[in-house]
Structures are given as C-alpha cells and as structure tokens.
Design an enzyme around this catalytic site. Sequence first.
Site, PDB file in Angstrom:
ATOM      1  N   ARG A  27       0.826  -1.219   0.000  1.00  0.00           N
ATOM      2  CA  ARG A  27       0.000   0.000   0.000  1.00  0.00           C
ATOM      3  C   ARG A  27       0.855   1.262   0.000  1.00  0.00           C
ATOM      4  O   ARG A  27       0.482   2.252   0.630  1.00  0.00           O
ATOM      5  CB  ARG A  27      -0.944   0.032   1.206  1.00  0.00           C
ATOM      6  CG  ARG A  27      -2.005  -1.039   1.210  1.00  0.00           C
ATOM      7  CD  ARG A  27      -3.249  -0.574   0.475  1.00  0.00           C
ATOM      8  NE  ARG A  27      -4.219  -1.637   0.417  1.00  0.00           N
ATOM      9  CZ  ARG A  27      -5.332  -1.680   1.155  1.00  0.00           C
ATOM     10  NH1 ARG A  27      -5.599  -0.692   1.971  1.00  0.00           N
ATOM     11  NH2 ARG A  27      -6.163  -2.677   1.033  1.00  0.00           N
ATOM     12  N   ARG A  31      -3.365   6.436   1.539  1.00  0.00           N
ATOM     13  CA  ARG A  31      -3.868   7.629   2.223  1.00  0.00           C
ATOM     14  C   ARG A  31      -2.896   8.305   3.172  1.00  0.00           C
ATOM     15  O   ARG A  31      -3.145   9.429   3.593  1.00  0.00           O
ATOM     16  CB  ARG A  31      -5.158   7.290   2.978  1.00  0.00           C
ATOM     17  CG  ARG A  31      -6.343   7.128   2.045  1.00  0.00           C
ATOM     18  CD  ARG A  31      -7.464   6.410   2.731  1.00  0.00           C
ATOM     19  NE  ARG A  31      -7.027   5.058   3.064  1.00  0.00           N
ATOM     20  CZ  ARG A  31      -7.766   4.169   3.702  1.00  0.00           C
ATOM     21  NH1 ARG A  31      -8.968   4.483   4.107  1.00  0.00           N
ATOM     22  NH2 ARG A  31      -7.301   2.955   3.949  1.00  0.00           N
ATOM     23  N   ARG A  40      -6.913  11.544  -5.203  1.00  0.00           N
ATOM     24  CA  ARG A  40      -8.153  10.810  -4.966  1.00  0.00           C
ATOM     25  C   ARG A  40      -9.331  11.761  -4.921  1.00  0.00           C
ATOM     26  O   ARG A  40     -10.404  11.458  -5.455  1.00  0.00           O
ATOM     27  CB  ARG A  40      -8.045  10.037  -3.655  1.00  0.00           C
ATOM     28  CG  ARG A  40      -9.206   9.136  -3.362  1.00  0.00           C
ATOM     29  CD  ARG A  40      -9.043   8.595  -1.949  1.00  0.00           C
ATOM     30  NE  ARG A  40     -10.054   7.645  -1.579  1.00  0.00           N
ATOM     31  CZ  ARG A  40     -11.285   7.971  -1.214  1.00  0.00           C
ATOM     32  NH1 ARG A  40     -11.666   9.233  -1.204  1.00  0.00           N
ATOM     33  NH2 ARG A  40     -12.139   7.026  -0.885  1.00  0.00           N
ATOM     34  N   ASP A  77      -6.978  -2.410  -7.215  1.00  0.00           N
ATOM     35  CA  ASP A  77      -7.476  -3.101  -6.029  1.00  0.00           C
ATOM     36  C   ASP A  77      -7.746  -4.554  -6.375  1.00  0.00           C
ATOM     37  O   ASP A  77      -7.974  -4.886  -7.538  1.00  0.00           O
ATOM     38  CB  ASP A  77      -8.758  -2.453  -5.501  1.00  0.00           C
ATOM     39  CG  ASP A  77      -8.991  -2.873  -4.047  1.00  0.00           C
ATOM     40  OD1 ASP A  77      -8.345  -2.296  -3.168  1.00  0.00           O
ATOM     41  OD2 ASP A  77      -9.782  -3.804  -3.811  1.00  0.00           O
ATOM     42  N   TYR A 154     -14.998 -11.727   0.110  1.00  0.00           N
ATOM     43  CA  TYR A 154     -15.724 -10.466  -0.065  1.00  0.00           C
ATOM     44  C   TYR A 154     -16.997 -10.659  -0.894  1.00  0.00           C
ATOM     45  O   TYR A 154     -18.019 -10.028  -0.633  1.00  0.00           O
ATOM     46  CB  TYR A 154     -14.828  -9.428  -0.757  1.00  0.00           C
ATOM     47  CG  TYR A 154     -13.742  -8.889   0.144  1.00  0.00           C
ATOM     48  CD1 TYR A 154     -14.020  -7.890   1.082  1.00  0.00           C
ATOM     49  CD2 TYR A 154     -12.444  -9.360   0.070  1.00  0.00           C
ATOM     50  CE1 TYR A 154     -13.033  -7.384   1.912  1.00  0.00           C
ATOM     51  CE2 TYR A 154     -11.444  -8.869   0.899  1.00  0.00           C
ATOM     52  CZ  TYR A 154     -11.742  -7.882   1.814  1.00  0.00           C
ATOM     53  OH  TYR A 154     -10.774  -7.396   2.640  1.00  0.00           O
TER      54      TYR A 154
HETATM   55  O1  CP3 Z   1      -0.036  -1.500  -2.542  1.00  0.00           O
HETATM   56  C1  CP3 Z   1      -0.348  -0.559  -3.294  1.00  0.00           C
HETATM   57  O2  CP3 Z   1       0.058   0.597  -3.143  1.00  0.00           O
HETATM   58  C2  CP3 Z   1      -1.187  -0.872  -4.511  1.00  0.00           C
HETATM   59  C3  CP3 Z   1      -2.585  -0.671  -4.367  1.00  0.00           C
HETATM   60  C4  CP3 Z   1      -3.471  -1.621  -3.597  1.00  0.00           C
HETATM   61  C5  CP3 Z   1      -4.699  -1.190  -3.050  1.00  0.00           C
HETATM   62  N1  CP3 Z   1      -5.360  -2.273  -2.568  1.00  0.00           N
HETATM   63  C6  CP3 Z   1      -5.199   0.188  -3.049  1.00  0.00           C
HETATM   64  C7  CP3 Z   1      -6.237   0.579  -2.085  1.00  0.00           C
HETATM   65  C8  CP3 Z   1      -3.363  -2.988  -3.359  1.00  0.00           C
HETATM   66  C9  CP3 Z   1      -2.221  -3.942  -3.680  1.00  0.00           C
HETATM   67  C10 CP3 Z   1      -4.576  -3.381  -2.719  1.00  0.00           C
HETATM   68  C11 CP3 Z   1      -4.870  -4.786  -2.360  1.00  0.00           C
HETATM   69  C12 CP3 Z   1      -6.035  -5.078  -1.518  1.00  0.00           C
HETATM   70  N2  CP3 Z   1      -7.284  -4.505  -1.541  1.00  0.00           N
HETATM   71  C13 CP3 Z   1      -6.072  -6.139  -0.571  1.00  0.00           C
HETATM   72  C14 CP3 Z   1      -4.956  -7.124  -0.327  1.00  0.00           C
HETATM   73  C15 CP3 Z   1      -3.870  -6.550   0.492  1.00  0.00           C
HETATM   74  C16 CP3 Z   1      -4.259  -6.256   1.907  1.00  0.00           C
HETATM   75  O3  CP3 Z   1      -4.183  -5.094   2.298  1.00  0.00           O
HETATM   76  O4  CP3 Z   1      -4.620  -7.210   2.608  1.00  0.00           O
HETATM   77  C17 CP3 Z   1      -7.352  -6.138   0.013  1.00  0.00           C
HETATM   78  C18 CP3 Z   1      -7.847  -7.070   1.100  1.00  0.00           C
HETATM   79  C19 CP3 Z   1      -8.104  -5.105  -0.617  1.00  0.00           C
HETATM   80  C20 CP3 Z   1      -9.532  -4.786  -0.381  1.00  0.00           C
HETATM   81  C21 CP3 Z   1      -9.704  -3.395   0.060  1.00  0.00           C
HETATM   82  N3  CP3 Z   1      -9.457  -2.271  -0.705  1.00  0.00           N
HETATM   83  C22 CP3 Z   1     -10.187  -2.953   1.321  1.00  0.00           C
HETATM   84  C23 CP3 Z   1     -10.560  -3.872   2.473  1.00  0.00           C
HETATM   85  C24 CP3 Z   1     -10.213  -1.559   1.278  1.00  0.00           C
HETATM   86  C25 CP3 Z   1     -10.753  -0.638   2.328  1.00  0.00           C
HETATM   87  C26 CP3 Z   1      -9.940  -0.650   3.543  1.00  0.00           C
HETATM   88  C27 CP3 Z   1      -8.949   0.440   3.492  1.00  0.00           C
HETATM   89  O5  CP3 Z   1      -7.738   0.186   3.645  1.00  0.00           O
HETATM   90  O6  CP3 Z   1      -9.427   1.561   3.342  1.00  0.00           O
HETATM   91  C28 CP3 Z   1      -9.693  -1.148   0.024  1.00  0.00           C
HETATM   92  C29 CP3 Z   1      -9.530   0.215  -0.476  1.00  0.00           C
HETATM   93  C30 CP3 Z   1      -8.162   0.620  -0.952  1.00  0.00           C
HETATM   94  N4  CP3 Z   1      -7.421  -0.082  -1.844  1.00  0.00           N
HETATM   95  C31 CP3 Z   1      -7.449   1.785  -0.580  1.00  0.00           C
HETATM   96  C32 CP3 Z   1      -6.241   1.773  -1.299  1.00  0.00           C
HETATM   97  C33 CP3 Z   1      -5.168   2.803  -1.299  1.00  0.00           C
HETATM   98  C34 CP3 Z   1      -7.949   2.873   0.348  1.00  0.00           C
HETATM   99  C35 CP3 Z   1      -9.202   3.469  -0.205  1.00  0.00           C
HETATM  100  C36 CP3 Z   1      -9.205   4.954  -0.336  1.00  0.00           C
HETATM  101  O7  CP3 Z   1      -8.319   5.574  -0.919  1.00  0.00           O
HETATM  102  O8  CP3 Z   1     -10.204   5.491   0.150  1.00  0.00           O
END
Ligand code: CP3
Length: 354
Positions: A27, A31, A40, A77, A154
């Site tokens: 990640r 944020r 964003r 994502d 999910y």
């Molecule tokens: O790593 C990176 O920088 C690449 C981008 C990336 C995102 N999600 C962007 C994201 C990657 C590799 C993911 C993978 C992802 N997404 C996983 C597997 C890795 C892990 O963290 O376990 C999972 C389970 C998800 C599902 C997901 N996406 C959730 C549960 C959420 C909401 C929770 C949260 O952290 O806010 C997201 C949203 C998300 N995906 C965000 C980002 C930067 C935050 C959302 C936002 O900007 O509002």
Amino acid sequence: MNTLKNDRFLRALRREPTDTTPIWVMRQAGRYLPEYRATRSRAGSFMALAQNPELACEVTLQPLERFDLDAAILFSDILTIPDAMGLGLTFAQGEGPRFAHPVRTRGDIEKLAVPDMDVELRYVMDAVRLIRKELDGRVPLIGFSGSPWTLACYMVEGAGSKDFATLKAMCWNEPKLAHQLLDTLAQAVAAYLIAQAAAGAQTLMVFDTWGGLLGPAPFREFSLRYMARVVDALKASPHSAELPIVLFSKGAGQHLGALADTGCTALGVDWTIDLADARAAVGSRVALQGNLDPAILRAGPDVIRREARAVLDSYGRHPGHVFNLGHGITPEVDPEHVNVLVDEVHAYGKTLRG
Ligand code: CP3
C-alpha cells in the site's frame, strides 16, 4: 528486461546476490500520502481513481518520487475482478468495500463468468502499459490479484468482515458450491495476471489476505489448492512463464512449506513469524518478502531503525530477501517515517550483502 536501471528487487526474488536489500511497501500509494489524498479527491472516489489510467499511473509513481523504493506496484485493487463480474463495488467514505449484489445462491454462482480482460478490465491493462512507459526502466512494476479464496470472502459476505463467516458456512454446508465459485475465480485470477504480464507487469503477486482465517485442512482445500492452480496457469502461459510469482497468505506462517511447494518464486511473510523460522521452513526454495509489523511505523525513528535491523538480521546474509511490511501501511503513518525505514534498510542491508 535488461534495460532496468535498478533490478535489485528482481535479483533478490531470483535469490541472486544484490548490493543491498531491496524494499517496497505494501500500500505504498495510499492515504498516508497527502498527494494521494489530493489525487483521490480530484478523481471523486476510489473506484474513479482506479479506473482512470492516467490518475492510477500518477498515484503509482507518487511514492517513488519521495522514497528510494526498489519496486513500483500497480495502483488498483483486488476487488476489480468481482466488480467486473457485475457485483457492483463501492467504497463508502471511511467504511471499506461493499457489493450491491453479493453472491449467495447456486444461481448467483452459476451466472458468474470470467470477465474479458480487454473489455471490463481493460482500464487495468491500460494503467499497466502507461505506468511501464512512465517508469522508463527506473524500477520493476509489480502486478497483482487477490487469491480466489480472498476474493470469494468479499463476494459472498458482500462487504469486509472480521471472520467472513458467510463463506465459511458455505464451505461446510455446500462445499460443492464453494468449490464451483473458487474454480471460476481461479480461472479469472489466472487470466487477469496473465493479461497484466502481457501488458508489462514484471512480477506477479497474489494477496491471500484471509487465508489465515482457515484451519489447516480447510486452508489446503479452499485456499492453497486454488493458488496452486493459478501458479500452474501462470507457468503455462508464454506471457507469464518467466515472471517471478509472489504468494502472500496472511496469518498462514505454518503453511509456508506447502505454499513453497506450489512452485512460486517467493512468499510474503507477516510479522507473526520470525524470518529465520520462515527460512528454516522453506529452505532456499523460495525468496522471502517481509516482515516488519506496520504498527512500528507509528513509533519514533530510532525504534524504526532498530526494528528494521532486527528483521534484516533475522533473515541474515543469505540471498533472497525483499524487505517489506508484514501487511499494508496504515493511513496515520508520517511519510517521513517511511524515508527513515527505506534509508535504514538500504544502509544496513549493504553491510549484510555488500
Ligand atoms: O499497494 C499498493 O500501493 C497498490 C494498491 C493496492 C490497493 N489495494 C489500493 C487501495 C493494493 C495492492 C490493494 C490490495 C487489496 N485490496 C487487498 C490485499 C492486500 C491487503 O491489504 O490485505 C485487500 C484485502 C483489498 C480490499 C480493500 N481495498 C479494502 C478492504 C479496502 C478498504 C480498507 C482500506 O484500507 O481503506 C480497500 C480500499 C483501498 N485499496 C485503498 C487503497 C489505497 C484505500 C481506499 C481509499 O483511498 O479510500
């Protein structure tokens, strides 16, 4: 791909010698970076950002402008696949993912089709192509997918959860149905990763974030088996056969040996297991990626440096270590702390590998 200016990430994955330990951060575009929050908000929503290749490229590169990272990861994502299958994904502000149409019945599962990678998921492939162009060989680009099990968590729950008990209930009550869903997802995940490879991804990573929710036998039956199928499919495609494959099952430290048996290149490791023990479990069959507790980035610089050195020492002088957190970086982390971490890993890593 000999044109890379910095290939220490790929070399470490192949367990070749490197000048220092490579590092990237799960990640890393997220944020905790004010510039990410600005892009964003320009996009309007998380999905609008992910579906716009120019903006996805912009945020992919943001952490590389600030920190001396050794790899880029596609900004997207894991839930793009279920969205493309028609489940209707939204991220409500501060809430996490939600599907308008969760998958619960035999009818729901029979309706699911593998999305067309050049149609519904074309925006991802366009982003990969654009990022490769803009990276211009600075560092390699990681493409990724969720694991079949984690996507199913999910899709059946319809949202995030602590235990994903709805899918687990399906595994006990209607195992054939659960297997049918996982089989379709394994095909979709393989096609998705192969398409990312064809578009220019240089390493492929599978996030099995919720594999660790399963007991040992169900883990093998419902999570591992389908990741093994994905690895087989990637090795059989000319687009992906030569690319490193990283599997990350969170909370599955006791399964590292079985995960290595899939024939993947490297394993992601969370912070609940010592890298020395992880290495003892897998020998030198695979490289390891990890495993600093992300919460340590909330401590001060001296603690971050000390704990980073402890992770590096735990792996030791063998080739094949990619430094990372044991899970994603969290929004409240001070970006300056990431700089401290990256610099310490490179400086101390040099004393172990140089
Ligand atoms: O790593 C990176 O920088 C690449 C981008 C990336 C995102 N999600 C962007 C994201 C990657 C590799 C993911 C993978 C992802 N997404 C996983 C597997 C890795 C892990 O963290 O376990 C999972 C389970 C998800 C599902 C997901 N996406 C959730 C549960 C959420 C909401 C929770 C949260 O952290 O806010 C997201 C949203 C998300 N995906 C965000 C980002 C930067 C935050 C959302 C936002 O900007 O509002």
